[in-house]
Write a protein that holds these residues in place. Structure first.
Motif, short mmCIF file in Angstrom:
data_model
loop_
_atom_site.label_atom_id
_atom_site.label_comp_id
_atom_site.label_asym_id
_atom_site.label_seq_id
_atom_site.Cartn_x
_atom_site.Cartn_y
_atom_site.Cartn_z
N ARG A 202 0.86 -1.26 -0.07
CA ARG A 202 -0.18 -0.14 0.10
C ARG A 202 0.83 1.22 0.06
N VAL B 134 2.36 -5.13 3.09
CA VAL B 134 1.10 -5.31 3.81
C VAL B 134 1.13 -6.84 4.07
N TYR C 177 3.51 -11.51 7.41
CA TYR C 177 2.94 -10.14 7.66
C TYR C 177 4.25 -9.33 8.36
N MET D 84 1.52 -4.84 10.59
CA MET D 84 0.33 -5.41 9.90
C MET D 84 -0.46 -6.46 10.56
N PHE E 181 -5.05 -7.86 8.98
CA PHE E 181 -5.01 -8.14 7.80
C PHE E 181 -4.77 -9.50 7.56
N ASP F 152 -4.97 3.60 7.81
CA ASP F 152 -5.08 2.51 6.55
C ASP F 152 -5.25 3.17 5.30
N TYR G 122 -4.10 0.50 -2.58
CA TYR G 122 -3.32 -0.80 -2.28
C TYR G 122 -3.33 -1.50 -3.68
#
Length: 113
Positions: A38, A48, A59, A63, A67, A89, A93
């Protein structure tokens, strides 16, 4: 022509959820891990989540928890489930086929207070 096409972005209130989709054409889906990045205005693009061909996920610490990346091998599609969204956020993306240089066009996610 190999393509990545994202969808699912939009406007959501803080605390809400969105699920992004990235449909991959060609063999790229089977040859590469996939990832979501992102980029917020004025900031660098950041990772992300990523997922290997075999389904293992990674991750960054920042994050973890909200997510979830997944892939549907029958649909050549990778997903990003985003929960408990926060205004920070808000970003575009992007879907990426790792180490391929191939990016999707991006989908805007906007989280209002």
């Amino acid at each position: 022509q190999v393509q990545l096409v994202e969808s699912g972005g939009g406007l959501v209130r803080a605390g809400g959820s969105l699920r992004l989709s990235c449909a991959a054409s060609g063999n790229i889906f089977w040859a590469n891990g996939m990832a979501w990045f992102r980029q917020a205005p004025g900031k660098q693009r950041e990772l992300v989540a990523s997922i290997t061909v075999g389904g293992s996920t990674t991750y960054p610490d920042a994050m973890k928890g909200r997510f979830t990346i997944s892939r549907d091998n029958t649909k050549n599609t990778v997903y990003l489930q985003m929960n408990s969204l926060k205004p920070e956020d808000t970003a575009v993306y992007y879907c990426n086929a790792l180490f391929s240089g191939l990016w999707g066009q991006g989908t805007q996610v906007t989280v209002s207070p």
